[in-house]
Write a protein that holds these residues in place. Sequence first.
Motif, PDB file in Angstrom:
ATOM      1  N   LEU B 158       0.828  -1.203   0.000  1.00  0.00           N
ATOM      2  CA  LEU B 158       0.000   0.000   0.000  1.00  0.00           C
ATOM      3  C   LEU B 158       0.867   1.260   0.000  1.00  0.00           C
ATOM      4  O   LEU B 158       0.568   2.227  -0.696  1.00  0.00           O
ATOM      5  CB  LEU B 158      -0.950  -0.010   1.205  1.00  0.00           C
ATOM      6  CG  LEU B 158      -2.024  -1.100   1.143  1.00  0.00           C
ATOM      7  CD1 LEU B 158      -2.739  -1.226   2.482  1.00  0.00           C
ATOM      8  CD2 LEU B 158      -3.050  -0.825   0.040  1.00  0.00           C
ATOM      9  N   ALA B 159       1.973   1.210   0.756  1.00  0.00           N
ATOM     10  CA  ALA B 159       2.874   2.370   0.787  1.00  0.00           C
ATOM     11  C   ALA B 159       3.499   2.589  -0.589  1.00  0.00           C
ATOM     12  O   ALA B 159       3.646   3.720  -1.054  1.00  0.00           O
ATOM     13  CB  ALA B 159       3.955   2.162   1.839  1.00  0.00           C
ATOM     14  N   GLU B 160       3.872   1.485  -1.248  1.00  0.00           N
ATOM     15  CA  GLU B 160       4.463   1.596  -2.584  1.00  0.00           C
ATOM     16  C   GLU B 160       3.440   2.172  -3.570  1.00  0.00           C
ATOM     17  O   GLU B 160       3.773   2.995  -4.420  1.00  0.00           O
ATOM     18  CB  GLU B 160       4.987   0.231  -3.048  1.00  0.00           C
ATOM     19  CG  GLU B 160       5.536   0.163  -4.472  1.00  0.00           C
ATOM     20  CD  GLU B 160       6.729   1.087  -4.743  1.00  0.00           C
ATOM     21  OE1 GLU B 160       7.275   1.684  -3.787  1.00  0.00           O
ATOM     22  OE2 GLU B 160       7.086   1.234  -5.924  1.00  0.00           O
ATOM     23  N   SER B 161       2.188   1.758  -3.455  1.00  0.00           N
ATOM     24  CA  SER B 161       1.154   2.317  -4.328  1.00  0.00           C
ATOM     25  C   SER B 161       0.973   3.805  -4.075  1.00  0.00           C
ATOM     26  O   SER B 161       0.824   4.585  -5.016  1.00  0.00           O
ATOM     27  CB  SER B 161      -0.174   1.584  -4.125  1.00  0.00           C
ATOM     28  OG  SER B 161      -0.088   0.302  -4.686  1.00  0.00           O
ATOM     29  N   ALA B 162       1.001   4.185  -2.808  1.00  0.00           N
ATOM     30  CA  ALA B 162       0.849   5.607  -2.480  1.00  0.00           C
ATOM     31  C   ALA B 162       2.014   6.407  -3.077  1.00  0.00           C
ATOM     32  O   ALA B 162       1.817   7.495  -3.625  1.00  0.00           O
ATOM     33  CB  ALA B 162       0.784   5.795  -0.973  1.00  0.00           C
ATOM     34  N   ARG B 163       3.220   5.848  -3.001  1.00  0.00           N
ATOM     35  CA  ARG B 163       4.378   6.524  -3.586  1.00  0.00           C
ATOM     36  C   ARG B 163       4.198   6.692  -5.095  1.00  0.00           C
ATOM     37  O   ARG B 163       4.466   7.743  -5.671  1.00  0.00           O
ATOM     38  CB  ARG B 163       5.663   5.725  -3.316  1.00  0.00           C
ATOM     39  CG  ARG B 163       6.930   6.417  -3.814  1.00  0.00           C
ATOM     40  CD  ARG B 163       8.161   5.506  -3.779  1.00  0.00           C
ATOM     41  NE  ARG B 163       8.135   4.450  -4.774  1.00  0.00           N
ATOM     42  CZ  ARG B 163       8.464   4.613  -6.066  1.00  0.00           C
ATOM     43  NH1 ARG B 163       8.826   5.786  -6.519  1.00  0.00           N
ATOM     44  NH2 ARG B 163       8.410   3.590  -6.902  1.00  0.00           N
ATOM     45  N   ARG B 164       3.704   5.644  -5.738  1.00  0.00           N
ATOM     46  CA  ARG B 164       3.534   5.701  -7.191  1.00  0.00           C
ATOM     47  C   ARG B 164       2.455   6.690  -7.606  1.00  0.00           C
ATOM     48  O   ARG B 164       2.564   7.340  -8.637  1.00  0.00           O
ATOM     49  CB  ARG B 164       3.211   4.309  -7.744  1.00  0.00           C
ATOM     50  CG  ARG B 164       4.409   3.406  -7.727  1.00  0.00           C
ATOM     51  CD  ARG B 164       4.070   2.007  -8.184  1.00  0.00           C
ATOM     52  NE  ARG B 164       5.210   1.139  -8.002  1.00  0.00           N
ATOM     53  CZ  ARG B 164       5.667   0.286  -8.916  1.00  0.00           C
ATOM     54  NH1 ARG B 164       5.053   0.170 -10.062  1.00  0.00           N
ATOM     55  NH2 ARG B 164       6.725  -0.448  -8.678  1.00  0.00           N
ATOM     56  N   VAL B 165       1.395   6.770  -6.815  1.00  0.00           N
ATOM     57  CA  VAL B 165       0.334   7.720  -7.144  1.00  0.00           C
ATOM     58  C   VAL B 165       0.892   9.149  -7.069  1.00  0.00           C
ATOM     59  O   VAL B 165       0.648   9.972  -7.950  1.00  0.00           O
ATOM     60  CB  VAL B 165      -0.879   7.538  -6.203  1.00  0.00           C
ATOM     61  CG1 VAL B 165      -1.851   8.692  -6.338  1.00  0.00           C
ATOM     62  CG2 VAL B 165      -1.588   6.221  -6.519  1.00  0.00           C
ATOM     63  N   ALA B 166       1.688   9.423  -6.023  1.00  0.00           N
ATOM     64  CA  ALA B 166       2.287  10.758  -5.878  1.00  0.00           C
ATOM     65  C   ALA B 166       3.229  11.043  -7.053  1.00  0.00           C
ATOM     66  O   ALA B 166       3.193  12.115  -7.657  1.00  0.00           O
ATOM     67  CB  ALA B 166       3.048  10.841  -4.559  1.00  0.00           C
TER      68      ALA B 166
END
Lengths: 263, 255
Positions: B158-166
């Motif tokens: 989930l953290a990696e997805s959040a990073r990618r969205v940013a």
Amino acid sequence: MLELYHWEPNVFSLAALTALNEKGLDYKSRYLDWLNFEQLGPDMPALNLEAEHNPEYEGPLLKDGDALISESFFLMEYLDDKYPETPLKLRTPYGDWQVQVWGRFLGERVSNAVSTLGCHRYLHPLLKERRINSAETVTGRFAVQERQVAWREAIEDSYSEEVIRDSKRKAGLLVERIEKALAGGGEWLVENSYTIADIDAFSKANSLPKLLPHVANEEKAPNFWAWLERMRARPAVQKALATSKTGKPDEAFAPGPEHPRWG
Amino acid sequence: MLKLYHWEPNANSGKPILAMEEKELDFESHYLDLLNFDQHSPEYLKINPLGTIPALVHDDRMLYESTAIMEYVDAAFPGPQLRPSDPEERWRMRWWMKFCDEYYAPSASMLGWNAFIGPSVRDKDPEELKRKIEAIPQPERQVAWKKAIYGLFTPEELAESARRVAFGAQIFEENLKRHSWLAGETFSLADINAFNLVYFMPANPAGHVSPEKTPCTMEWLYKMYERPASKRAWSRGKTMTADRLTHLQRPTVAA
């Protein structure tokens, strides 16, 4: 003038080279040793936003005047849009849709699977031989985080058993789909016309007799095998494979692209 | 005969809907409830054995893959051309559609499924849920649904997805600094594709897309919202999804 920046003719580079040759276009081949990181050196053109974030990580780039084209399947579509003579796509909407569905399947499911198997089997030992042992000294060269991860995996050979198993399944799926597409006796994948679907599929399939010998063989997949031989007999393919400096293009793999993270 | 099987007019279902609205095509709309697993029902599997939506049925042919469907729609039907004639712009259209389809959208949707879709189906009868998951034809999709339904995403994922969205929001803005539209100076399928993903970003509390941080993306969103086809497409929604659009109204400039 057209210039293609590429490495060994396998996977993405093989697709781009073959399409240029099939089109009979005049181009300069700019061979760069990706394992010597020449793709980051002074012989490269200035990168645009798309090339900086190339989803293939290590993939060919086509320079056509001011345009810098990345992503090998779209590069082939670009060639066919810009230089319509000797068509490599179908000119009907339904034919074109089928070609694009092949492109999506090959890009999203197959290219990463074949690369993982190839990096595990051939690239990792080669990097060791070249004494490229430390991920830290390599990953700092790349700005994009996903590309760093791909190099680290190759250097450390840290592919999980699950990833290897899933990669074998997906690479096997390519053999299965080609076998099925040709089951009616046709020679080429889409509507029995030679298209970039064949070129793209071949660029990922040329290594499969070595990577997946129990599946990609004449006995188990006779249609696939005959198609592979038809592809290998094409002068455009032979010319592309002849750009190899290692003599074993089907053993040449670069890290990436990544597998879908979620199903 | 032209039929579209779809869910809400956003994400993958929204792509062909909006493309067909831009071309002002008449089509038969078949709304499937994704959260009720209508797309895996035996009746629908007869139409699309892959069990994915959207699917387009044109005469006797069934087409899947939302981005490829849009190219088909543009090639097969009259109306305004949605793919640039210039080969470089057309290439750029495809490049950014892939960026959305394979990078930006999967990360955003992992967060969305984890927060909304998973919890909203989790309270169904466990046995019934199990049967529904088993009825999903593709192994990849089974894994995806299991993770969402049972909340199996790891904190790292989930953290990696959040990073990618940013990060995705940032390079999306970089592109729109160069051109008026995603592919260049021509409105194209890339804008349609991306709108179905980026429209809800300004409402997202993470704040990666905002007038302050991403002015070019906001201007592009206002322009997209103002297109009559967008309003027609969104009127096909049956849930609250369409309410998220209100924040896309261009703010009136104070005198």
